[in-house]
Structures are given as C-alpha cells and as structure tokens.
Motif scaffolding. Structure first.
Motif, PDB file in Angstrom:
ATOM      1  N   SER A 447     -22.575  32.300  24.166  1.00 58.83           N
ATOM      2  CA  SER A 447     -23.201  31.214  24.911  1.00 58.83           C
ATOM      3  C   SER A 447     -23.954  30.270  23.988  1.00 58.83           C
ATOM      4  CB  SER A 447     -24.152  31.785  25.973  1.00 58.83           C
ATOM      5  OG  SER A 447     -25.121  32.623  25.359  1.00 58.83           O
ATOM      6  N   ALA A 448     -24.499  30.820  22.914  1.00 64.62           N
ATOM      7  CA  ALA A 448     -25.187  30.000  21.910  1.00 64.62           C
ATOM      8  C   ALA A 448     -25.152  30.759  20.590  1.00 64.62           C
ATOM      9  CB  ALA A 448     -26.634  29.715  22.323  1.00 64.62           C
ATOM     10  N   ILE A 449     -25.128  30.014  19.493  1.00 64.32           N
ATOM     11  CA  ILE A 449     -25.113  30.632  18.168  1.00 64.32           C
ATOM     12  C   ILE A 449     -26.261  30.051  17.352  1.00 64.32           C
ATOM     13  CG2 ILE A 449     -23.799  31.011  16.054  1.00 64.32           C
ATOM     14  CD1 ILE A 449     -21.246  30.619  17.605  1.00 64.32           C
ATOM     15  N   THR A 450     -27.107  30.928  16.820  1.00 66.24           N
ATOM     16  CA  THR A 450     -28.210  30.513  15.955  1.00 66.24           C
ATOM     17  C   THR A 450     -28.084  31.257  14.628  1.00 66.24           C
ATOM     18  OG1 THR A 450     -29.646  30.216  17.886  1.00 66.24           O
ATOM     19  CG2 THR A 450     -30.717  30.372  15.735  1.00 66.24           C
ATOM     20  N   PRO A 451     -28.147  30.524  13.504  1.00 64.14           N
ATOM     21  CA  PRO A 451     -28.225  29.065  13.398  1.00 64.14           C
ATOM     22  C   PRO A 451     -26.880  28.427  13.748  1.00 64.14           C
ATOM     23  CG  PRO A 451     -27.893  30.023  11.244  1.00 64.14           C
ATOM     24  CD  PRO A 451     -28.081  31.184  12.183  1.00 64.14           C
ATOM     25  N   ASP A 452     -26.917  27.137  14.055  1.00 67.28           N
ATOM     26  CA  ASP A 452     -25.680  26.412  14.287  1.00 67.28           C
ATOM     27  C   ASP A 452     -24.811  26.533  13.037  1.00 67.28           C
ATOM     28  OD1 ASP A 452     -23.942  23.869  14.035  1.00 67.28           O
ATOM     29  OD2 ASP A 452     -24.566  23.851  16.130  1.00 67.28           O
ATOM     30  N   PRO A 453     -23.533  26.866  13.189  1.00 67.65           N
ATOM     31  CA  PRO A 453     -22.676  27.055  12.011  1.00 67.65           C
ATOM     32  C   PRO A 453     -22.672  25.870  11.050  1.00 67.65           C
ATOM     33  CG  PRO A 453     -21.567  27.890  13.959  1.00 67.65           C
ATOM     34  CD  PRO A 453     -22.811  27.205  14.437  1.00 67.65           C
ATOM     35  N   SER A 454     -22.910  24.667  11.555  1.00 67.75           N
ATOM     36  CA  SER A 454     -22.870  23.481  10.682  1.00 67.75           C
ATOM     37  C   SER A 454     -24.020  23.457   9.689  1.00 67.75           C
ATOM     38  CB  SER A 454     -22.876  22.197  11.518  1.00 67.75           C
ATOM     39  OG  SER A 454     -24.092  22.068  12.219  1.00 67.75           O
ATOM     40  N   VAL A 455     -25.114  24.180   9.969  1.00 66.80           N
ATOM     41  CA  VAL A 455     -26.264  24.190   9.055  1.00 66.80           C
ATOM     42  C   VAL A 455     -26.585  25.598   8.567  1.00 66.80           C
ATOM     43  CG1 VAL A 455     -27.291  22.109  10.045  1.00 66.80           C
ATOM     44  CG2 VAL A 455     -27.889  24.353  10.986  1.00 66.80           C
ATOM     45  N   ALA A 456     -25.701  26.544   8.842  1.00 65.31           N
ATOM     46  CA  ALA A 456     -25.995  27.943   8.532  1.00 65.31           C
ATOM     47  C   ALA A 456     -26.196  28.193   7.044  1.00 65.31           C
ATOM     48  CB  ALA A 456     -24.870  28.830   9.058  1.00 65.31           C
ATOM     49  N   LYS A 457     -25.529  27.414   6.205  1.00 64.38           N
ATOM     50  CA  LYS A 457     -25.650  27.648   4.773  1.00 64.38           C
ATOM     51  C   LYS A 457     -27.078  27.460   4.280  1.00 64.38           C
ATOM     52  CE  LYS A 457     -20.856  26.611   3.643  1.00 64.38           C
ATOM     53  NZ  LYS A 457     -20.520  28.031   3.558  1.00 64.38           N
ATOM     54  N   LYS A 458     -27.893  26.734   5.050  1.00 65.95           N
ATOM     55  CA  LYS A 458     -29.284  26.522   4.651  1.00 65.95           C
ATOM     56  C   LYS A 458     -30.233  27.502   5.330  1.00 65.95           C
ATOM     57  CE  LYS A 458     -28.835  21.708   3.306  1.00 65.95           C
ATOM     58  NZ  LYS A 458     -29.420  20.351   3.354  1.00 65.95           N
ATOM     59  N   ASP A 459     -29.703  28.468   6.062  1.00 68.41           N
ATOM     60  CA  ASP A 459     -30.548  29.450   6.728  1.00 68.41           C
ATOM     61  C   ASP A 459     -30.746  30.647   5.806  1.00 68.41           C
ATOM     62  OD1 ASP A 459     -32.071  30.599   8.723  1.00 68.41           O
ATOM     63  OD2 ASP A 459     -30.352  31.573   9.658  1.00 68.41           O
ATOM     64  N   GLY A 460     -31.479  30.388   4.725  1.00 67.79           N
ATOM     65  CA  GLY A 460     -31.745  31.438   3.754  1.00 67.79           C
ATOM     66  C   GLY A 460     -32.963  31.105   2.932  1.00 67.79           C
ATOM     67  N   PRO A 461     -33.527  32.069   2.224  1.00 67.84           N
ATOM     68  CA  PRO A 461     -34.762  31.838   1.449  1.00 67.84           C
ATOM     69  C   PRO A 461     -34.595  30.822   0.335  1.00 67.84           C
ATOM     70  CG  PRO A 461     -33.822  33.995   0.974  1.00 67.84           C
ATOM     71  CD  PRO A 461     -33.074  33.460   2.148  1.00 67.84           C
ATOM     72  N   GLU A 462     -33.336  30.580  -0.092  1.00 72.32           N
ATOM     73  CA  GLU A 462     -33.125  29.573  -1.147  1.00 72.32           C
ATOM     74  C   GLU A 462     -33.532  28.187  -0.684  1.00 72.32           C
ATOM     75  OE1 GLU A 462     -30.864  33.111  -1.589  1.00 72.32           O
ATOM     76  OE2 GLU A 462     -30.773  31.621   0.010  1.00 72.32           O
ATOM     77  N   TYR A 463     -33.641  27.984   0.638  1.00 72.21           N
ATOM     78  CA  TYR A 463     -33.974  26.673   1.168  1.00 72.21           C
ATOM     79  C   TYR A 463     -35.366  26.646   1.790  1.00 72.21           C
ATOM     80  CZ  TYR A 463     -29.120  25.551   0.327  1.00 72.21           C
ATOM     81  OH  TYR A 463     -27.909  25.325  -0.285  1.00 72.21           O
ATOM     82  N   TRP A 464     -36.175  27.665   1.495  1.00 69.62           N
ATOM     83  CA  TRP A 464     -37.552  27.631   1.934  1.00 69.62           C
ATOM     84  C   TRP A 464     -38.293  26.567   1.127  1.00 69.62           C
ATOM     85  CZ3 TRP A 464     -39.026  33.561   2.180  1.00 69.62           C
ATOM     86  CH2 TRP A 464     -38.351  34.133   3.259  1.00 69.62           C
ATOM     87  N   ALA A 465     -39.501  26.242   1.577  1.00 68.78           N
ATOM     88  CA  ALA A 465     -40.283  25.209   0.885  1.00 68.78           C
ATOM     89  C   ALA A 465     -40.484  25.582  -0.582  1.00 68.78           C
ATOM     90  CB  ALA A 465     -41.631  25.022   1.583  1.00 68.78           C
TER      91      ALA A 465
END
Length: 710
Positions: A447-465
C-alpha cells in the motif's frame, strides 16, 4: 599517401575496404560482447580497434593535406569531424533521454541527464573516471549513454592532434616534411601514454579504463602506421600477407583472450591494437594474398558502413531492455542488439550519410561547424531541460525514528527508554522468531513503501548531516560519536559500509541505553589485518587504516564491546574465481584480528553480513511497483553468495570471546527474500539496508547486545 588515403575533399580519394571491414569486426565484437559477456568476455576491445583506425585515418588525412598544400586548415578539419560525428550522436542522446523517461527507474533520471550533458560536452569519460573511484557509484547500474566515453576520448584527441601535427611540421620545415621528425614527436606522446596506461591500469584500474591519457598511445599507434605508410607499402607480398593475417588473428582472438578481470588497457591492450596496426600496414601490400578481400566483402563492408550508428544505438536499447525485463539471457541480448540495426541503418541513411556527403557543407566549412554547434547545443539543452521538466521534486529521506521514554519523563532512566518507530513498522511486523513468518513474505504490491524507491539510495548514514565514513587524516583517527558521551558503557564499531548500515539502529540503542558509541568506518575496507582487494586492486590505505584502528582499540581507548561486520573481500593474491580460498583467507585474517582485540580484554560481537540480492531493490521496486516479487531473491543465494557471512561463521567458530549475532532471519524471513517488509523498503541497493529498515531492527539488535554486556 601510399596507404590509400587522400584528402576528403578529393574526388579521387581512395577507399580502403579492408578498413571498413575492420570497423565491422570491431563493432560486432563490442555489441556481441555487451549482449553475451560470458561468451565473448573481451568484446569491449573493439573500442581499441576503433581507436587505432581513427588515429591512422585522421593522421593520414592531415599528413596528406600537409604534403599537398603545406598547411592544415583547422576550420575544414573540425568541420569534417563535426558533420561526421555530431548529428547522429545528438539524435541518440535525445533518444536515450526518452528511453530513460519511459523505461528506467526515476532513481536513474538525474544521473542520466548529467551523463547526457557530459557526453554532449565531450567529457563523459572523465565523469565516469571519477565515478569509478566512488564506492557508492561502483555497484550502480551502468549509464544508458556510458558508451559515449569512447567518443569523448576521440573528440578530445581531435581537438589537439592537428595542432601537434602543425607544430611538428613547423619544426621539421614546411617545404619538405620530414616524417622522421613526426615519428619522434608521436613517440613523445605515445611512449609516456603507454607507460602511464600500464601503471594506472594496475594502480587505479577504474579511472585508467576511461581517462584519455591512458588511451592516447592507441590513437598514436594508428598515426605511426600512417607516417610509415610508404615503407609499409613496399613490403614483400609474402611478408605483408603474413603480417596482415597475423594481425587479424590477434584482433579476433583478443575478444576471448583478453581477461576483463585483469588490468586494462595496459599490456593487454597490445593484442588488439598491434593486431589492428598490422592489418592496416600489411593488407594493401599483401594484395589478394592478404585479408583485404575478406574484409572488403560486400556484406562485411555494409556492417562497417553503419558501424558508427550501430555502436551508438545498441547500448541504449540493451540497457532499456534490461531495465524493463531484468537480466537478459544471451539469446535475448543478441536479439536486442540485432534489432538495434534498424535505427542504426535509418540514422545512417537519413542523417549520418546525407550530412557527411552534403556538397553545401563541404564547400562551406563554417556552415558545417554551425550544424555541429546546433547538434551539441540541442543535446546539452535536452539534458538540462530533462532535469527541470521531468525529474520530480526531490523527496527527502524519511526522518530518523524517534525515542520515547516509558512512564514519567522526569523520573525515567536511560534503561527505561523504549525505541518507538515513527515510520513504517518494517521488521516489527515479524514475530519473536521471524524465520518462516509470512508477514515477511514477498508480495506483488504494498500500500505504501518507505522510503520511496526514487530516493532510497539516500536513506543511509552516508547522507546524514555529518556523514560517518572513514575519518583519518595525517595518521590520526577521528571516530564519529553517538549516544551519551559520559555513559558508563562504551561500544565501538569497526568495519566498512556494511558496518555503518547498522548505525541507524545502533544510534537509537546507544541513546536508549545511555551508552557511548564510537564508529570507526572506512568504505570498501573491512576491519582486518591482511591486505584485501577491492575492484580487483589492492587497498594499501585500508591496511594502514586498520593498524591505526587496532592500536586505538587495544592500547589507547579500549571499549567495553567491539561490534564488527563487513561484506566479502578477496585477500590480495587470491584469484577472482577462487571463492572458497578467498573465504578461508578472509576468515583467517578476521579471526586473527578479532583474537588480538579479545586478548586485549575487549569482547567482540560480529553481526553476520546481511543477505545480498541479485537486483538493486530500489530500482527494481521503482520499475515494478505492481510486481514486487520480481525484486525477490532466493534465500539460499542471498545468504551464501556475495556477502561476508560465510567468512564470519568460519572466523568466529571456537573463539570464546567472539560472539556471532545473526539477524538475517528478520531480514529474509521467508524464501524468497522480499524487497519490502512491513511497508519498509529493505534495501537501498542490492546489499545495503535502508536506514528505515535497519532502525526497525533496533529492538532485536539491542536484545543481543545487552545480553552480551550483562
């Protein structure tokens, strides 16, 4: 010129059917190699054949003009190159954007647009060289215009080569061109380039493959054949025939003898390039005794005529088909590249050939340059506009999960804090014993996917502040710190990106338990005391970093617990296909490293490496939102291949102070391993967990760690 080259303006310009046949052989090697990599592993060397041919033809045309007129018209030269190359290239670049929009996942759109811009600006090879050293780009799907890297190399060559010839002609004297001076000048380019190619192919194979400096010698080799053309023409027929046939055998055999797992171009590139030079030099003097007749056969020449357009079209169509249908079988891949002949022939018939032979453009070079400028501008504009009009507003990755105290916030202690997920439940939908829990089974729709697959590559600690990757400078370590800096319990992490993928969970645990948490991480570098290879090259920097980390953990600042994990690496000196030997060598190195830390008084906890999928989960979910089962991988393959789990089990066996933590039943509870569990996308690529799903594993990981510490 005695090798059948005359200025292109000449009505009596000779035609080299053997060279057209070499073009056909080169393009067939490339397209078949791309479609059937296991059958023709070295097919990519067809590009090197093209480089030698280009160097020969361009140099021969320029020398012929110098000998005939005493000068080189740079305007005419650049006009000929512009009308020959740019119109067809612009059409394919724009078409590639259309295919990207129709068939490729949104996660690739932005990078593809910039790749088109770089291709139109003749600099894609340098962009790919930089990306080849980027750990996070190394496993990314290839660009739909990646094959334009070779055109970038040639176009850069065309920019300076006539200028070099002019300079050499001036030094040698304009009235009487001395070919000896030209050869010396070319040697000053080719020899350093070849030496650099050999060095960089071993030291930095990723960038070495793409950069212009490692390829100049191949183009110069073709130029050298053009310079000595008259002498080659006087070779005895028998000798010339033997030379040409041997060269053709070298070119053909290179498609299967060149090993893509070994350094390239370097020494390996000598086989196809020297072979090409031998064919060009000997074919005409050999006459009917040589391979000119076979290479000049009508059907072969027909393929050679459309070789440029076929090269341009086959790769985008192959990538689009793979994005739509998944990995292609050999017959399917061959079918796709065969069908690419249709747009190739149409482009040749209605774009490439009419513009190339246009009398108006031939008589007015400035007009041809304007045509080239329009084509370049159109491709550049298409890439930039694609970013602005098609790529959707960038969504931010999901926020980190929240912590909430249990009971009265004024009196709650750190150990009374519970981890409360603010996003989807993820692994929380699974039972206490997750293996076989159907809540983790692969389904076609969510019904829903988190994170959205289009931005999933940034859902990691490498992209934290404040990203937490290798923090080393001038022999000092700068670990990332989380949790309670004054906490009574200290936990250290050491490893590669498969270690940092657990930071979203560990950060929550440290804050909940009041622990001090220090992270020592370096991408593509496990915590191990032996030298390992990444992308088939040794990583001496990894070994020195490991020495610093081991000294820190055993002598300077001992933690109460060391937590480690990593993906699979091949110890230096082990053959790429010796998987069992690599696992044993890896296990021995890990075991010795962990034992040293344990002997210093620090227990070690090893998180067994997470399963590896066969496909990029984010891209697959973006392409197949209604058929997510296509993104699943059978459990046996996911657990046994690709990752470091086998080495972890071997290394931890029998060590009393080393404890193996296996959470893979909560990552892949049911066969096959699902891409989405509990509304959370499990992976952001094929082998790294999303921060969202890793955080949902925090309660399970906390149970294991607190038992060890207590």
């Amino acid at each position: 010129m005695r090798l059948g080259i005359a200025p292109e303006q000449s009505a009596k310009a000779a035609f080299r059917g053997d060279i057209e046949g070499l073009r056909a052989l080169a393009v067939l090697m490339v397209v078949i190699g791309h479609a059937a990599r296991d059958v023709v592993p070295g097919g990519f060397v067809g590009v090197d054949v093209f480089f030698v041919i280009s160097g020969f033809l361009i140099t021969g045309l320029l020398i012929a003009e110098l000998e005939r007129t005493g000068r080189i018209s740079l305007t005419s030269f650049y006009a000929r190159r512009a009308k020959r190359l740019l119109p067809a290239a612009a059409i394919v670049l724009v078409a590639s954007l259309l295919l990207t929009w129709l068939l490729l996942p949104r996660s690739r759109w932005a990078d593809t647009a910039w790749d088109v811009v770089a291709s139109a600006g003749y600099g894609l090879n340098w962009r790919l060289a930089v990306q080849s050293t980027d750990y996070w780009a190394a496993d990314a799907a290839p660009s739909i215009v990646q094959h334009f890297w070779s055109l970038s190399v040639e176009e850069q060559f065309y920019l300076f080569w006539p200028l070099l010839l002019l300079a050499l002609a001036i030094l040698a004297g304009r009235r009487r061109l001395r070919r000896g001076a030209l050869m010396i000048g070319f040697a000053l380019v080719a020899l350093p380039s070849f030496a650099w190619s050999v060095h960089e192919s071993l030291a930095n194979p990723g960038p070495a493959y793409f950069v212009t400096t490692t390829r100049l010698w191949e183009l110069a080799l073709g130029g050298a054949v053009a310079i000595v053309g008259a002498r080659a023409h006087r070779l005895p027929r028998a000798l010339a025939a033997g030379l040409a046939w041997a060269g053709l055998a070298m070119v053909a055999s290179s498609a299967v003898l060149v090993d893509p797992q070994r350094a390239f171009p370097g020494y390996q590139a000598l086989l196809p390039t020297v072979g090409t030079a031998a064919v060009i030099a000997g074919a005409q003097a050999a006459g009917r005794a040589g391979p000119a007749g076979a290479l000049g056969w009508g059907p072969v020449r027909a393929v050679g005529a459309v070789s440029y357009s076929l090269y341009l079209w086959h790769w985008p169509l192959l990538l689009a088909a793979e994005a739509r249908f998944g990995e292609l079988s050999v017959p399917a891949g061959l079918a796709v590249v065969t069908l690419s002949a249709v747009p190739a022939v149409l482009t040749y018939r209605f774009v490439e050939n009419p513009i190339r032979t246009s009398e108006a453009l031939r008589s007015e070079p400035a007009k041809a340059l304007r045509v080239g400028a329009v084509c370049t501008s159109a491709a550049l504009a298409a890439g930039l506009l694609f970013q602005l009009t098609v790529w959707p507003p960038r969504q931010a990755p999901p926020p980190p999960v929240a912590l909430a105290p249990i009971g009265d916030t004024a009196t709650a202690t750190a150990t009374a804090r519970a981890i409360v997920l603010s996003g989807p439940p993820g692994a929380a939908v699974l039972g206490r014993k997750p293996l076989g829990d159907r809540a983790g089974a692969a389904v076609d729709r969510a019904s829903a996917i988190t994170p959205d697959p289009s931005v999933a590559k940034k859902d990691g600690p490498e992209y934290w502040a404040h990203p937490c990757a290798a923090s080393e400078r001038d022999g000092e370590l700068f670990p990332c710190e989380f949790g309670d800096g004054n906490g009574s319990v200290s936990v250290a992490l050491a490893g590669d990106s498969h270690m940092t993928q657990w930071l979203p969970a560990l950060k929550l645990i440290a804050e909940a338990e009041g622990w001090q948490l220090r992270s020592y991480a370096r991408s593509a570098c496990p915590f191990i005391s032996i030298e390992v290879a990444w992308q088939d090259r040794p990583e001496p920097g990894c070994l020195s970093w490991n020495r610093l980390v081991q000294k820190e953990l055993t002598e300077v600042d001992k933690p109460d617990l060391l937590l480690v994990t990593n993906t699979f690496y091949r110890p230096s000196g082990v053959a790429p296909d010796a998987v069992d030997q690599a696992n044993r060598g890896m296990a021995d190195g890990l075991r010795a490293t962990w034992r040293k830390v344990a002997q210093a008084g620090t227990p070690v906890a090893v998180i067994r490496d997470s399963p590896h999928l066969k496909r990029d989960a984010a891209e697959c979910a973006a392409v197949n939102p209604r058929k997510l089962t296509r993104c699943a991988t059978d459990r046996e393959s996911a657990l046994s291949t690709g990752g470091g789990g086998v080495a972890h089990e071997l290394a931890a066996k029998g060590l009393s102070d080393v404890h193996l933590i296996d959470l893979n039943d909560a990552i892949c509870p049911v066969d096959p391993c699902a891409a989405v569990i509990g509304g959370a996308l499990v992976y952001r690529d094929s082998n790294h967990l999303t921060a969202t799903y890793a955080a949902s594993l925090a309660p399970r990981l906390r149970d294991s760690l607190t038992r060890l510490l207590n």
